[in-house]
Write a protein that holds these residues in place. Structure first.
Motif, mmCIF file in Angstrom:
data_model
loop_
_atom_site.group_PDB
_atom_site.id
_atom_site.type_symbol
_atom_site.label_atom_id
_atom_site.label_comp_id
_atom_site.label_asym_id
_atom_site.label_seq_id
_atom_site.Cartn_x
_atom_site.Cartn_y
_atom_site.Cartn_z
ATOM 1 N N VAL A 1 -12.582 39.359 8.334
ATOM 2 C CA VAL A 1 -13.863 38.847 7.852
ATOM 3 C C VAL A 1 -14.748 40.013 7.403
ATOM 4 O O VAL A 1 -14.842 41.034 8.091
ATOM 5 N N ASN B 1 -18.610 41.069 6.074
ATOM 6 C CA ASN B 1 -20.001 40.629 6.045
ATOM 7 C C ASN B 1 -20.702 41.197 4.815
ATOM 8 O O ASN B 1 -20.963 42.395 4.727
ATOM 9 N N SER C 1 -12.543 33.220 0.374
ATOM 10 C CA SER C 1 -13.149 32.268 1.305
ATOM 11 C C SER C 1 -14.526 32.770 1.707
ATOM 12 O O SER C 1 -14.747 33.985 1.806
ATOM 13 N N ILE C 2 -15.449 31.851 1.986
ATOM 14 C CA ILE C 2 -16.758 32.233 2.518
ATOM 15 C C ILE C 2 -17.018 31.597 3.885
ATOM 16 O O ILE C 2 -18.113 31.699 4.424
ATOM 17 N N ASN C 3 -15.978 30.958 4.448
ATOM 18 C CA ASN C 3 -16.138 30.346 5.769
ATOM 19 C C ASN C 3 -15.164 30.933 6.782
ATOM 20 O O ASN C 3 -14.658 30.238 7.656
ATOM 21 N N GLY C 4 -14.906 32.235 6.639
ATOM 22 C CA GLY C 4 -14.046 32.928 7.593
ATOM 23 C C GLY C 4 -12.586 32.579 7.498
ATOM 24 O O GLY C 4 -11.814 32.842 8.426
ATOM 25 N N ALA D 1 -11.340 29.378 6.852
ATOM 26 C CA ALA D 1 -11.020 27.968 7.099
ATOM 27 C C ALA D 1 -10.470 27.321 5.837
ATOM 28 O O ALA D 1 -9.532 26.518 5.885
ATOM 29 N N THR D 2 -11.050 27.676 4.699
ATOM 30 C CA THR D 2 -10.541 27.241 3.396
ATOM 31 C C THR D 2 -10.661 28.415 2.425
ATOM 32 O O THR D 2 -11.474 29.326 2.617
ATOM 33 N N GLN E 1 -22.976 36.487 1.476
ATOM 34 C CA GLN E 1 -22.207 35.636 2.388
ATOM 35 C C GLN E 1 -21.728 36.471 3.580
ATOM 36 O O GLN E 1 -21.141 37.533 3.396
ATOM 37 N N ARG F 1 -19.330 35.733 5.917
ATOM 38 C CA ARG F 1 -17.978 35.512 6.441
ATOM 39 C C ARG F 1 -16.974 35.404 5.293
ATOM 40 O O ARG F 1 -16.268 34.413 5.132
#
Length: 287
Positions: free
Chosen positions: A27, A29, A58-61, A63-64, A93, A95
Motif C-alpha cells: 500500500v 500513501n 487500486s485505491i482501496n488497498g 480490494a479491487t 489517495q 491506500r
C-alpha cells in the motif's frame, strides 16, 4: 515458480499449463500528493495470443483493481523504462496499490520482466523537473573503457519544459545537454563519452530549469568504481580458448577454467585484484 533472476520475472514454460500470476505492490500513501507518477523498467515479449497481461491500479488497498494502467496483450515492449501519469485516480489517495497480472498459458509469452518500480508523489507544482536516476556509469566497470553517462530526467509539472541538464564526474569531466519534456514524462539524457580510470569516482547530474518550483529533486549523485582489467592473467591468454572454458563461484571465492589449449585453473584474489593459478587437483580450495 523459481526465479533465477534479480528481478520479477514470468518466464516461458513448455508445459503450457494455465497460471494466474500477480506481482502486487504494498500500500502506498499518496494522500498529500496532487501529482502521482508510476515508473518502472519493463521487458515484455509475447509469442501467441489468448492470454491477459495487465498493469492495474487500486485505491482501496487492493480490494479491487478497477484502474487499467496498461494492457500488454498482443504487443511487445522493451527492454525500456515506462512512465505512467496516474494523477487522475491515484492523487490524494491514502491506500494505492498496483498489480501486474497475468492469466493464461505460460507458453503464450516468452517472458514478462519488471524491475526498478518507483512511485513519485509530489505536491502540485506548475513547473518541476527532477533528475531521478543515474544509469551510466554505475557499479564496477573496467579500466580504460569509454563510458557514455546517462541519467533519467522527469517532468513532474503541468507544462512542457525545455531545459539544460548538466553532468560532472569528479572534477575532471563536465558536459551538458538539452532536453524537452512533456508533463508527466521521463527521458534518458546522454552526455559525451568519458574514459574510465582506475579508482573510486562520483558522478553528479542536475537539471537547470529557471522557474523550477521544487529544487529538492534537481540533483542526483552516485558513486562507482573502476578496476583494472585482470579477468585472466595476460601470460595465460596468449592462445585463444577453443573449448572447455568455465567459471563458477562459492560463497566467497571465484574460479575460472581457461579451457583448451591453455588449461589453467585460476582463482580470483580480491586482495590484489588478480587471478592466481591453482593446481587442478587441489580440491580443498573449493571447500
Amino acid at each position: 515458480m523459481t526465479n533465477p533472476t534479480p528481478y520479477a520475472l514470468l518466464d516461458w514454460d513448455f508445459t503450457g499449463g494455465i497460471t494466474i500470476e500477480s506481482l502486487i505492490s504494498p500500500v502506498i500513501n499518496l494522500a498529500n500528493c496532487t501529482t502521482a507518477i508510476l515508473r518502472c523498467s519493463t521487458y515484455f515479449d509475447h509469442r501467441i495470443d489468448s492470454y491477459t497481461a495487465k498493469l492495474v491500479g487500486s485505491i482501496n488497498g487492493g480490494a479491487t483493481f478497477p484502474y487499467l494502467i496498461k494492457d500488454y496483450a498482443g504487443s511487445d515492449f522493451g527492454p525500456g523504462v515506462e512512465s505512467f501519469n496516474i494523477t487522475s485516480w491515484a492523487a490524494e489517495q491514502p491506500r494505492v496499490k498496483f498489480a501486474w497480472v497475468y492469466t493464461g498459458g505460460v507458453n503464450r509469452i516468452d517472458f514478462w520482466a519488471v524491475d526498478n518500480i518507483r512511485v513519485f508523489g509530489l505536491p502540485g507544482f506548475e513547473h518541476d523537473i527532477g533528475v531521478t536516476e543515474v544509469r551510466v556509469p554505475s557499479g564496477i566497470i573496467p579500466n580504460n573503457t569509454r563510458q557514455r553517462p546517462k541519467v533519467i530526467v522527469s517532468n513532474f509539472g503541468n507544462y512542457q519544459e525545455t531545459l539544460k541538464v548538466f553532468c560532472r564526474i569528479d572534477e575532471l569531466y563536465s558536459d551538458s545537454a538539452y532536453v524537452a519534456l512533456p508533463p508527466a514524462k521521463s527521458a534518458i539524457v546522454k552526455f559525451d563519452e568519458w574514459l574510465a580510470t582506475v579508482g573510486n569516482h562520483t558522478i553528479k547530474s542536475y537539471a537547470k530549469l529557471i522557474n523550477d518550483e521544487n529544487r529538492a529533486n534537481d540533483t542526483a549523485v552516485a558513486t562507482f568504481q573502476v578496476v583494472a582489467n585482470t579477468w585472466i592473467n595476460k601470460e595465460r591468454a596468449l592462445a585463444a580458448v577453443k573449448t572447455g572454458g568455465a567459471i563458477t563461484a562459492t560463497a566467497d571465492k571465484l574460479y575460472a577454467l581457461t579451457g583448451y589449449p591453455n588449461m589453467a585453473f585460476l582463482r580470483y584474489s580480491p586482495e590484489d585484484n588478480q587471478w592466481r593459478r591453482r593446481l587442478m587437483m587441489q580440491s580443498e580450495e573449493l571447500l
